[in-house]
Design a protein around this motif. Structure first.
Motif, PDB file in Angstrom:
ATOM      1  N   ALA A  23      14.953  30.679  12.879  1.00  0.00           N
ATOM      2  CA  ALA A  23      14.644  31.630  13.956  1.00  0.00           C
ATOM      3  C   ALA A  23      14.052  32.921  13.402  1.00  0.00           C
ATOM      4  CB  ALA A  23      15.900  31.933  14.762  1.00  0.00           C
ATOM      5  N   LEU A  24      14.494  33.324  12.211  1.00  0.00           N
ATOM      6  CA  LEU A  24      14.010  34.577  11.615  1.00  0.00           C
ATOM      7  C   LEU A  24      12.721  34.408  10.828  1.00  0.00           C
ATOM      8  CD1 LEU A  24      17.389  36.021  10.326  1.00  0.00           C
ATOM      9  CD2 LEU A  24      15.977  36.960  12.158  1.00  0.00           C
ATOM     10  N   ALA A  25      12.446  33.203  10.392  1.00  0.00           N
ATOM     11  CA  ALA A  25      11.276  32.956   9.552  1.00  0.00           C
ATOM     12  C   ALA A  25       9.997  33.113  10.367  1.00  0.00           C
ATOM     13  CB  ALA A  25      11.340  31.562   8.943  1.00  0.00           C
ATOM     14  N   ALA A  26       9.197  34.080   9.956  1.00  0.00           N
ATOM     15  CA  ALA A  26       7.902  34.306  10.603  1.00  0.00           C
ATOM     16  C   ALA A  26       6.866  34.490   9.509  1.00  0.00           C
ATOM     17  CB  ALA A  26       7.967  35.537  11.497  1.00  0.00           C
ATOM     18  N   PRO A  27       5.662  33.990   9.711  1.00  0.00           N
ATOM     19  CA  PRO A  27       4.630  34.140   8.692  1.00  0.00           C
ATOM     20  C   PRO A  27       4.420  35.612   8.328  1.00  0.00           C
ATOM     21  CG  PRO A  27       3.886  32.677  10.441  1.00  0.00           C
ATOM     22  CD  PRO A  27       5.176  33.281  10.881  1.00  0.00           C
ATOM     23  N   GLY A  28       4.396  35.890   7.034  1.00  0.00           N
ATOM     24  CA  GLY A  28       4.149  37.248   6.560  1.00  0.00           C
ATOM     25  C   GLY A  28       5.392  38.109   6.431  1.00  0.00           C
ATOM     26  N   ASP A  29       6.514  37.673   6.992  1.00  0.00           N
ATOM     27  CA  ASP A  29       7.757  38.442   6.880  1.00  0.00           C
ATOM     28  C   ASP A  29       8.521  38.020   5.635  1.00  0.00           C
ATOM     29  OD1 ASP A  29       7.175  39.699   9.220  1.00  0.00           O
ATOM     30  OD2 ASP A  29       8.632  38.618  10.430  1.00  0.00           O
ATOM     31  N   SER A  30       9.168  38.979   4.998  1.00  0.00           N
ATOM     32  CA  SER A  30       9.996  38.684   3.839  1.00  0.00           C
ATOM     33  C   SER A  30      11.443  38.550   4.280  1.00  0.00           C
ATOM     34  CB  SER A  30       9.880  39.795   2.792  1.00  0.00           C
ATOM     35  OG  SER A  30       8.578  39.833   2.281  1.00  0.00           O
ATOM     36  N   LEU A  31      12.103  37.537   3.750  1.00  0.00           N
ATOM     37  CA  LEU A  31      13.495  37.285   4.088  1.00  0.00           C
ATOM     38  C   LEU A  31      14.295  37.143   2.810  1.00  0.00           C
ATOM     39  CD1 LEU A  31      15.548  36.682   6.396  1.00  0.00           C
ATOM     40  CD2 LEU A  31      14.958  34.277   6.115  1.00  0.00           C
ATOM     41  N   SER A  32      15.466  37.763   2.786  1.00  0.00           N
ATOM     42  CA  SER A  32      16.366  37.699   1.639  1.00  0.00           C
ATOM     43  C   SER A  32      17.742  37.271   2.120  1.00  0.00           C
ATOM     44  CB  SER A  32      16.446  39.072   0.967  1.00  0.00           C
ATOM     45  OG  SER A  32      17.453  39.089  -0.013  1.00  0.00           O
ATOM     46  N   LYS A  53      10.236  46.114   5.997  1.00  0.00           N
ATOM     47  CA  LYS A  53       9.625  45.334   4.924  1.00  0.00           C
ATOM     48  C   LYS A  53      10.364  44.040   4.609  1.00  0.00           C
ATOM     49  CE  LYS A  53       7.624  49.336   2.740  1.00  0.00           C
ATOM     50  NZ  LYS A  53       7.339  50.031   1.512  1.00  0.00           N
ATOM     51  N   LEU A  54      11.682  44.035   4.827  1.00  0.00           N
ATOM     52  CA  LEU A  54      12.481  42.884   4.412  1.00  0.00           C
ATOM     53  C   LEU A  54      13.667  42.720   5.355  1.00  0.00           C
ATOM     54  CD1 LEU A  54      13.138  40.804   2.017  1.00  0.00           C
ATOM     55  CD2 LEU A  54      14.640  42.593   1.167  1.00  0.00           C
ATOM     56  N   THR A  55      13.863  41.509   5.820  1.00  0.00           N
ATOM     57  CA  THR A  55      15.063  41.203   6.602  1.00  0.00           C
ATOM     58  C   THR A  55      16.034  40.537   5.652  1.00  0.00           C
ATOM     59  OG1 THR A  55      13.809  40.928   8.644  1.00  0.00           O
ATOM     60  CG2 THR A  55      15.986  39.914   8.556  1.00  0.00           C
ATOM     61  N   ARG A  56      17.264  41.053   5.623  1.00  0.00           N
ATOM     62  CA  ARG A  56      18.272  40.518   4.715  1.00  0.00           C
ATOM     63  C   ARG A  56      19.427  39.958   5.523  1.00  0.00           C
ATOM     64  NH1 ARG A  56      22.794  42.651   1.767  1.00  0.00           N
ATOM     65  NH2 ARG A  56      22.453  44.672   2.745  1.00  0.00           N
ATOM     66  N   ILE A  57      19.899  38.794   5.083  1.00  0.00           N
ATOM     67  CA  ILE A  57      21.100  38.183   5.636  1.00  0.00           C
ATOM     68  C   ILE A  57      22.127  38.180   4.512  1.00  0.00           C
ATOM     69  CG2 ILE A  57      22.149  36.103   6.603  1.00  0.00           C
ATOM     70  CD1 ILE A  57      19.329  35.212   7.455  1.00  0.00           C
ATOM     71  N   SER A  58      23.304  38.735   4.775  1.00  0.00           N
ATOM     72  CA  SER A  58      24.366  38.646   3.775  1.00  0.00           C
ATOM     73  C   SER A  58      25.439  37.700   4.310  1.00  0.00           C
ATOM     74  CB  SER A  58      24.949  40.026   3.451  1.00  0.00           C
ATOM     75  OG  SER A  58      25.428  40.660   4.600  1.00  0.00           O
ATOM     76  N   LEU A  59      25.927  36.866   3.405  1.00  0.00           N
ATOM     77  CA  LEU A  59      26.893  35.835   3.770  1.00  0.00           C
ATOM     78  C   LEU A  59      28.235  36.103   3.106  1.00  0.00           C
ATOM     79  CD1 LEU A  59      24.626  32.698   3.228  1.00  0.00           C
ATOM     80  CD2 LEU A  59      25.004  33.954   5.345  1.00  0.00           C
ATOM     81  N   GLU A  60      29.306  35.856   3.834  1.00  0.00           N
ATOM     82  CA  GLU A  60      30.664  35.971   3.306  1.00  0.00           C
ATOM     83  C   GLU A  60      31.474  34.782   3.791  1.00  0.00           C
ATOM     84  OE1 GLU A  60      32.346  39.647   4.622  1.00  0.00           O
ATOM     85  OE2 GLU A  60      30.941  40.860   3.463  1.00  0.00           O
TER      86      GLU A  60
END
Length: 123
Positions: A41-50, A17-24
């Motif tokens: 690269a990860l951004a696709a129509p209809g996909d949720s990104l956090s 449902k959601l792709t998450r990127i965590s940054l440190e």
């Protein structure tokens, strides 16, 4: 890498449902471009990104601009102060100091807990 060069670590947490990127670390200069390439690269129509920026130590103006652009294009950015838009870690310095002291205590005691007596004050 030189000893004074700051690093950015990015961790990808994919799910259905959601792709998450965590940054440190530090979101500075050429690291901003690296994050933008990953985001595009990860951004696709209809996909949720956090993107969770709670682990960032600092961000330069270009880093903040990229995070603002990402938010304006539907990316959920967590770890920023809603009022100022700054990193929560920098806004809540008391919490940051408390976390630092906790880590320092854990390192010094190797996570052993000691019971400290409470002695009431008398006047």
């Amino acid at each position: 890498m030189t000893s004074n060069e700051r690093t950015l670590r990015m961790y990808l947490h994919p799910s259905r449902k959601l792709t998450r990127i965590s940054l440190e670390g530090d979101l500075l200069a050429n690291r901003v471009q690296e994050l933008e390439r990953c985001w595009r690269a990860l951004a696709a129509p209809g996909d949720s990104l956090s993107v969770d920026v709670g682990g960032l130590e600092s961000a330069d103006p270009s880093g903040y601009r990229l995070l603002d652009t990402m938010r304006s294009q539907g990316v959920i950015v967590t770890g920023l102060d809603p009022g100022s838009g700054l990193l929560l870690r920098r806004v809540d310095s008391a919490s940051g100091i408390r976390e630092w002291l906790t880590r320092l205590w854990d390192a010094a005691t190797r996570s052993h807990r000691f019971h400290v007596l409470s002695i009431p004050r008398t006047r």
